[in-house]
Scaffold this motif. Structure first.
Motif, PDB file in Angstrom:
ATOM      1  N   ASN A 290      40.335  12.835  96.099  1.00  0.00           N
ATOM      2  CA  ASN A 290      39.607  13.314  94.933  1.00  0.00           C
ATOM      3  C   ASN A 290      40.574  13.783  93.848  1.00  0.00           C
ATOM      4  O   ASN A 290      41.516  14.542  94.124  1.00  0.00           O
ATOM      5  CB  ASN A 290      38.713  14.498  95.318  1.00  0.00           C
ATOM      6  CG  ASN A 290      37.897  14.222  96.560  1.00  0.00           C
ATOM      7  OD1 ASN A 290      36.863  13.572  96.512  1.00  0.00           O
ATOM      8  ND2 ASN A 290      38.368  14.727  97.704  1.00  0.00           N
ATOM      9  N   LEU A 291      40.316  13.355  92.619  1.00  0.00           N
ATOM     10  CA  LEU A 291      41.117  13.752  91.472  1.00  0.00           C
ATOM     11  C   LEU A 291      40.212  14.528  90.522  1.00  0.00           C
ATOM     12  O   LEU A 291      39.109  14.085  90.210  1.00  0.00           O
ATOM     13  CB  LEU A 291      41.687  12.524  90.771  1.00  0.00           C
ATOM     14  CG  LEU A 291      42.641  12.764  89.600  1.00  0.00           C
ATOM     15  CD1 LEU A 291      43.940  13.396  90.085  1.00  0.00           C
ATOM     16  CD2 LEU A 291      42.930  11.451  88.876  1.00  0.00           C
ATOM     17  N   ALA A 292      40.678  15.712  90.066  1.00  0.00           N
ATOM     18  CA  ALA A 292      39.849  16.538  89.180  1.00  0.00           C
ATOM     19  C   ALA A 292      40.680  17.108  88.043  1.00  0.00           C
ATOM     20  O   ALA A 292      41.827  17.520  88.239  1.00  0.00           O
ATOM     21  CB  ALA A 292      39.202  17.674  89.969  1.00  0.00           C
ATOM     22  N   ALA A 293      40.099  17.106  86.857  1.00  0.00           N
ATOM     23  CA  ALA A 293      40.685  17.760  85.684  1.00  0.00           C
ATOM     24  C   ALA A 293      39.751  18.909  85.308  1.00  0.00           C
ATOM     25  O   ALA A 293      38.531  18.720  85.197  1.00  0.00           O
ATOM     26  CB  ALA A 293      40.821  16.783  84.522  1.00  0.00           C
ATOM     27  N   GLU A 294      40.332  20.104  85.114  1.00  0.00           N
ATOM     28  CA  GLU A 294      39.506  21.300  84.907  1.00  0.00           C
ATOM     29  C   GLU A 294      40.135  22.240  83.889  1.00  0.00           C
ATOM     30  O   GLU A 294      41.359  22.382  83.836  1.00  0.00           O
ATOM     31  CB  GLU A 294      39.329  22.025  86.235  1.00  0.00           C
ATOM     32  CG  GLU A 294      38.530  23.309  86.154  1.00  0.00           C
ATOM     33  CD  GLU A 294      38.517  24.058  87.477  1.00  0.00           C
ATOM     34  OE1 GLU A 294      37.917  23.549  88.438  1.00  0.00           O
ATOM     35  OE2 GLU A 294      39.138  25.150  87.553  1.00  0.00           O
ATOM     36  N   TRP A 295      39.290  22.861  83.081  1.00  0.00           N
ATOM     37  CA  TRP A 295      39.723  23.940  82.195  1.00  0.00           C
ATOM     38  C   TRP A 295      38.865  25.161  82.489  1.00  0.00           C
ATOM     39  O   TRP A 295      37.637  25.066  82.553  1.00  0.00           O
ATOM     40  CB  TRP A 295      39.559  23.555  80.729  1.00  0.00           C
ATOM     41  CG  TRP A 295      39.908  24.689  79.799  1.00  0.00           C
ATOM     42  CD1 TRP A 295      41.146  25.034  79.338  1.00  0.00           C
ATOM     43  CD2 TRP A 295      38.995  25.641  79.231  1.00  0.00           C
ATOM     44  NE1 TRP A 295      41.072  26.142  78.528  1.00  0.00           N
ATOM     45  CE2 TRP A 295      39.762  26.528  78.435  1.00  0.00           C
ATOM     46  CE3 TRP A 295      37.614  25.825  79.317  1.00  0.00           C
ATOM     47  CZ2 TRP A 295      39.181  27.587  77.737  1.00  0.00           C
ATOM     48  CZ3 TRP A 295      37.037  26.881  78.621  1.00  0.00           C
ATOM     49  CH2 TRP A 295      37.826  27.744  77.841  1.00  0.00           C
ATOM     50  N   ALA A 296      39.521  26.323  82.681  1.00  0.00           N
ATOM     51  CA  ALA A 296      38.786  27.553  82.974  1.00  0.00           C
ATOM     52  C   ALA A 296      39.408  28.719  82.221  1.00  0.00           C
ATOM     53  O   ALA A 296      40.632  28.829  82.109  1.00  0.00           O
ATOM     54  CB  ALA A 296      38.786  27.836  84.470  1.00  0.00           C
ATOM     55  N   MET A 297      38.560  29.593  81.710  1.00  0.00           N
ATOM     56  CA  MET A 297      38.994  30.834  81.090  1.00  0.00           C
ATOM     57  C   MET A 297      38.870  31.953  82.129  1.00  0.00           C
ATOM     58  O   MET A 297      37.841  32.083  82.787  1.00  0.00           O
ATOM     59  CB  MET A 297      38.131  31.157  79.868  1.00  0.00           C
ATOM     60  CG  MET A 297      38.504  32.460  79.193  1.00  0.00           C
ATOM     61  SD  MET A 297      40.166  32.436  78.478  1.00  0.00           S
ATOM     62  CE  MET A 297      39.897  31.413  77.030  1.00  0.00           C
ATOM     63  N   HIS A 298      39.934  32.749  82.273  1.00  0.00           N
ATOM     64  CA  HIS A 298      39.946  33.869  83.209  1.00  0.00           C
ATOM     65  C   HIS A 298      39.875  35.166  82.409  1.00  0.00           C
ATOM     66  O   HIS A 298      40.848  35.550  81.748  1.00  0.00           O
ATOM     67  CB  HIS A 298      41.214  33.843  84.062  1.00  0.00           C
ATOM     68  CG  HIS A 298      41.333  32.635  84.920  1.00  0.00           C
ATOM     69  ND1 HIS A 298      41.239  32.678  86.304  1.00  0.00           N
ATOM     70  CD2 HIS A 298      41.519  31.326  84.617  1.00  0.00           C
ATOM     71  CE1 HIS A 298      41.382  31.465  86.794  1.00  0.00           C
ATOM     72  NE2 HIS A 298      41.555  30.636  85.785  1.00  0.00           N
ATOM     73  N   ILE A 299      38.738  35.836  82.473  1.00  0.00           N
ATOM     74  CA  ILE A 299      38.538  37.099  81.770  1.00  0.00           C
ATOM     75  C   ILE A 299      38.891  38.225  82.732  1.00  0.00           C
ATOM     76  O   ILE A 299      38.320  38.316  83.823  1.00  0.00           O
ATOM     77  CB  ILE A 299      37.082  37.239  81.300  1.00  0.00           C
ATOM     78  CG1 ILE A 299      36.697  36.050  80.413  1.00  0.00           C
ATOM     79  CG2 ILE A 299      36.869  38.547  80.547  1.00  0.00           C
ATOM     80  CD1 ILE A 299      35.221  35.952  80.137  1.00  0.00           C
ATOM     81  N   THR A 300      39.842  39.070  82.354  1.00  0.00           N
ATOM     82  CA  THR A 300      40.320  40.102  83.274  1.00  0.00           C
ATOM     83  C   THR A 300      39.832  41.486  82.855  1.00  0.00           C
ATOM     84  O   THR A 300      39.336  41.682  81.733  1.00  0.00           O
ATOM     85  CB  THR A 300      41.856  40.127  83.350  1.00  0.00           C
ATOM     86  OG1 THR A 300      42.392  40.788  82.186  1.00  0.00           O
ATOM     87  CG2 THR A 300      42.419  38.711  83.438  1.00  0.00           C
ATOM     88  N   GLY A 301      40.018  42.452  83.739  1.00  0.00           N
ATOM     89  CA  GLY A 301      39.635  43.834  83.466  1.00  0.00           C
ATOM     90  C   GLY A 301      40.810  44.698  83.064  1.00  0.00           C
ATOM     91  O   GLY A 301      40.731  45.930  83.172  1.00  0.00           O
ATOM     92  N   SER A 302      41.895  44.089  82.585  1.00  0.00           N
ATOM     93  CA  SER A 302      43.091  44.855  82.200  1.00  0.00           C
ATOM     94  C   SER A 302      43.585  44.433  80.824  1.00  0.00           C
ATOM     95  O   SER A 302      43.503  43.259  80.445  1.00  0.00           O
ATOM     96  CB  SER A 302      44.209  44.643  83.226  1.00  0.00           C
ATOM     97  OG  SER A 302      45.413  45.254  82.794  1.00  0.00           O
TER      98      SER A 302
END
Length: 248
Positions: free
Chosen positions: A189-201
């Protein structure tokens, strides 16, 4: 009219081939369900991570490499739970922000100079769980009727971010993103992904609340980072055929 032996043999051959072809076509729905389904995926990925905060407002600036190891558990052809561990670097600079910082907020002293030349490059480790939902059933089509080799998906989860700045900073993060996956082979399986990581700091960059505005929760004046990656995973752990299967 008397038919020759050759004509009779030819007609019989055509009849047999036609019958075999018709049988093959009628059997396709059954044959398409004979390959095994797999419960798990293991793999790795490489991509770019970009810090967004008080010292960088653009996801296209200061991108740094990030490496990922991941494992996925498939509930069914549409849903999967993914465990990810990523390692990379966060980079930013006050020059990129092009703004003014109150000296007291940045240095703790009203008489100190504002460090407009401040820049950083910090190691970051991200670990967490995500739920993936495929827009279409995912697979080769030979293990689950109607499955597609190519499908877009959305993902959201909960994780932990650890940054090595002047001191070690640990914070919860909420990753949310979109991607597309393609089944290259029966178990690949090949996957391309974009994700935003919202942190608490607000200390991922090494300086807390440089504007003098107190940060809180996951959305008020906190740092975040975006991660664009390409992953390759391999299927294993065959699903039981005689118990809870997903076939029609």
């Amino acid at each position: 009219m008397v038919r020759s032996g050759t004509d009779i043999a030819l007609r019989r051959t055509v009849t047999v081939l036609t019958a075999l072809f018709a049988f093959h076509i009628s059997a396709l729905p059954t044959m398409a369900q004979t390959e095994p389904e797999y419960r798990m995926e293991l793999g790795a990925g490489i991509g770019m991570v970009s810090y967004q905060g008080d010292f960088n407002a653009s996801p296209l600036k200061n991108q740094q490499p990030m490496f990922t190891l991941l494992a996925k558990y498939r509930f069914d052809p549409r849903r999967a739970l993914s465990f990810n561990v990523s390692y990379g670097w966060l980079k930013g600079s006050a020059k990129d922000a092009k703004t003014y910082y109150p000296a007291e907020a940045v240095t703790g002293s009203p008489d100190a100079a504002v460090p407009l030349n401040y820049d950083f490059k910090h190691q970051v480790v991200d670990a967490g769980l995500r739920l993936e939902y495929n827009f279409w059933p995912y697979g080769t089509g030979f293990e689950y009727r109607g499955a597609k080799r190519l499908t877009p998906y959305v993902t959201i989860g909960l994780g932990m971010t650890v940054v090595k700045a002047q001191s070690t900073v640990a914070a919860l993060n909420v990753p949310a993103g979109v991607g597309v996956k393609y089944k290259v082979a029966d178990r690949l399986n090949l996957a391309a992904e974009w994700a935003m990581h919202i942190t608490g700091s607000d200390r991922l960059d090494g300086i807390a609340d440089p504007y003098g505005i107190k940060s809180s929760g996951l959305f008020k004046n906190t740092d975040c980072y975006s991660h664009l990656r390409l992953t390759l995973t391999y299927d294993f752990w065959t699903k039981c055929r005689t118990c809870h299967n997903d076939r029609d």
